[in-house]
Design a protein around this motif. Structure first.
Motif, short mmCIF file in Angstrom:
data_model
loop_
_atom_site.label_atom_id
_atom_site.label_comp_id
_atom_site.label_asym_id
_atom_site.label_seq_id
_atom_site.Cartn_x
_atom_site.Cartn_y
_atom_site.Cartn_z
N THR A 65 0.84 -1.19 0.00
CA THR A 65 0.00 0.00 0.00
C THR A 65 0.87 1.24 0.00
OG1 THR A 65 -1.66 -1.20 1.27
CG2 THR A 65 -1.87 1.17 1.21
N GLY A 66 0.46 2.24 -0.75
CA GLY A 66 1.21 3.50 -0.79
C GLY A 66 0.27 4.68 -0.67
N LEU A 67 0.75 5.73 -0.03
CA LEU A 67 0.00 6.95 0.11
C LEU A 67 0.72 8.02 -0.70
CD1 LEU A 67 -2.41 8.24 1.65
CD2 LEU A 67 -0.76 8.96 3.38
N LEU A 68 0.06 8.50 -1.77
CA LEU A 68 0.65 9.50 -2.64
C LEU A 68 0.09 10.85 -2.26
CD1 LEU A 68 0.06 7.52 -5.96
CD2 LEU A 68 1.99 7.35 -4.41
N THR A 69 0.90 11.69 -1.65
CA THR A 69 0.38 12.96 -1.15
C THR A 69 0.46 14.05 -2.21
OG1 THR A 69 2.53 13.54 -0.22
CG2 THR A 69 0.97 12.41 1.23
N ALA A 70 -0.48 14.98 -2.12
CA ALA A 70 -0.53 16.12 -3.03
C ALA A 70 -0.96 17.35 -2.22
CB ALA A 70 -1.53 15.85 -4.15
N PRO A 71 -0.56 18.54 -2.65
CA PRO A 71 -0.88 19.75 -1.88
C PRO A 71 -2.35 20.16 -1.93
CG PRO A 71 0.26 20.32 -3.90
CD PRO A 71 0.28 18.82 -3.80
N SER A 72 -3.11 19.60 -2.87
CA SER A 72 -4.52 19.98 -3.00
C SER A 72 -5.31 18.82 -3.60
CB SER A 72 -4.67 21.21 -3.89
OG SER A 72 -4.35 20.88 -5.23
N LEU A 73 -6.63 18.92 -3.47
CA LEU A 73 -7.50 17.92 -4.07
C LEU A 73 -7.37 17.94 -5.59
CD1 LEU A 73 -9.63 15.76 -3.53
CD2 LEU A 73 -11.36 17.54 -3.55
N GLN A 74 -7.23 19.13 -6.15
CA GLN A 74 -7.07 19.25 -7.60
C GLN A 74 -5.79 18.56 -8.07
OE1 GLN A 74 -7.01 23.29 -9.04
NE2 GLN A 74 -6.96 22.68 -11.17
N SER A 108 -1.99 5.63 14.17
CA SER A 108 -1.78 6.09 12.79
C SER A 108 -0.30 6.05 12.47
CB SER A 108 -2.27 7.53 12.62
OG SER A 108 -3.66 7.57 12.55
N PRO A 109 0.07 5.58 11.29
CA PRO A 109 1.49 5.57 10.92
C PRO A 109 2.05 6.99 10.88
CG PRO A 109 0.12 4.69 9.14
CD PRO A 109 -0.79 5.03 10.26
N GLN A 110 3.32 7.13 11.10
CA GLN A 110 3.98 8.44 11.12
C GLN A 110 3.75 9.21 9.83
OE1 GLN A 110 5.21 9.75 13.73
NE2 GLN A 110 6.11 11.58 12.86
N GLU A 111 3.67 8.52 8.69
CA GLU A 111 3.46 9.18 7.40
C GLU A 111 2.12 9.89 7.34
OE1 GLU A 111 6.48 6.10 7.06
OE2 GLU A 111 4.44 6.02 7.76
N ILE A 112 1.15 9.44 8.12
CA ILE A 112 -0.15 10.09 8.17
C ILE A 112 -0.21 11.07 9.34
CG2 ILE A 112 -2.62 9.72 8.59
CD1 ILE A 112 -2.38 7.15 6.98
N ALA A 113 0.34 10.68 10.48
CA ALA A 113 0.23 11.49 11.69
C ALA A 113 1.08 12.76 11.66
CB ALA A 113 0.61 10.64 12.91
N ALA A 114 2.22 12.73 10.99
CA ALA A 114 3.17 13.84 11.07
C ALA A 114 2.86 15.07 10.21
CB ALA A 114 4.57 13.33 10.73
N PRO A 115 2.40 14.93 8.97
CA PRO A 115 2.26 16.12 8.12
C PRO A 115 1.28 17.15 8.67
CG PRO A 115 2.08 14.12 6.81
CD PRO A 115 2.06 13.71 8.26
N ASP A 116 1.59 18.41 8.38
CA ASP A 116 0.70 19.52 8.71
C ASP A 116 -0.30 19.64 7.56
OD1 ASP A 116 -0.50 21.79 9.71
OD2 ASP A 116 1.05 23.13 8.94
#
Length: 166
Positions: A65-74, A108-116
């Motif tokens: 499983t991977g979480l691909l983060t983006a700065p916005s929904l768009q 929650s994994p650190q990858e989810i818990a840490a970001p602002d």
């Protein structure tokens, strides 16, 4: 079935609301839709589900499983054509509210818990294979959106959910 259709149409042509919308049996194909329209709210009508059948899919032994983060929904939705093209088995788009909720969950994994999280969004992707993956770390990385310039860097997780890199 034609005989049942004829009986319902004939018997309930004048009045179809005696606590039950019998025509729902004719008007809808999906069981959930039939149930949603079957009871019309007459006093004394009581409905309950006594059993349910769930059609499930088997859980694969080898999943990453991977979480691909983006700065916005768009920005996250702009990544989706590439994600679909990569052939992931499942994709779930998490908006900022979903990410904030996930941050509040214990464990929650650190990858989810840490970001602002501000306006962020993140496609959560899953890759499944029927056999063990090769490679020095045991994982195959079928697509990296950052490497191709199609999105931000991804983070890859192993079979046990631990992060193995960005």
């Amino acid at each position: 079935m034609p005989e049942l259709r004829r009986i319902i149409t004939e018997r309930f042509a004048m009045k179809n609301t005696m606590g039950y919308g019998i025509n729902a049996l004719l008007d809808f194909d999906q069981p959930a839709d039939v149930l949603a329209h079957l009871v019309v709210g007459s006093e004394g009508t009581l409905t309950f589900v006594s059993s349910a059948v769930f059609r499930t899919v088997p859980v694969q032994k080898h999943v990453a499983t991977g979480l691909l983060t983006a700065p916005s929904l768009q920005a996250a939705t702009a990544m989706l054509p590439g994600v679909v093209q990569a052939g992931f088995a499942a994709v779930e788009l998490l908006d900022a509210r979903s990410l904030l909720t996930a941050q509040q969950l214990a464990g929650s994994p650190q990858e989810i818990a840490a970001p602002d999280v501000q306006d962020h969004a993140a496609p959560l992707v899953e890759q499944r294979v029927p056999v063990a993956w090769g490679g020095s770390d045991g994982l195959r990385r079928p697509w990296s959106p950052g490497a191709a310039g199609r999105g931000p860097p991804s983070r890859t997780f192993g079979d046990n959910g631990t992060s193995i890199g960005a």
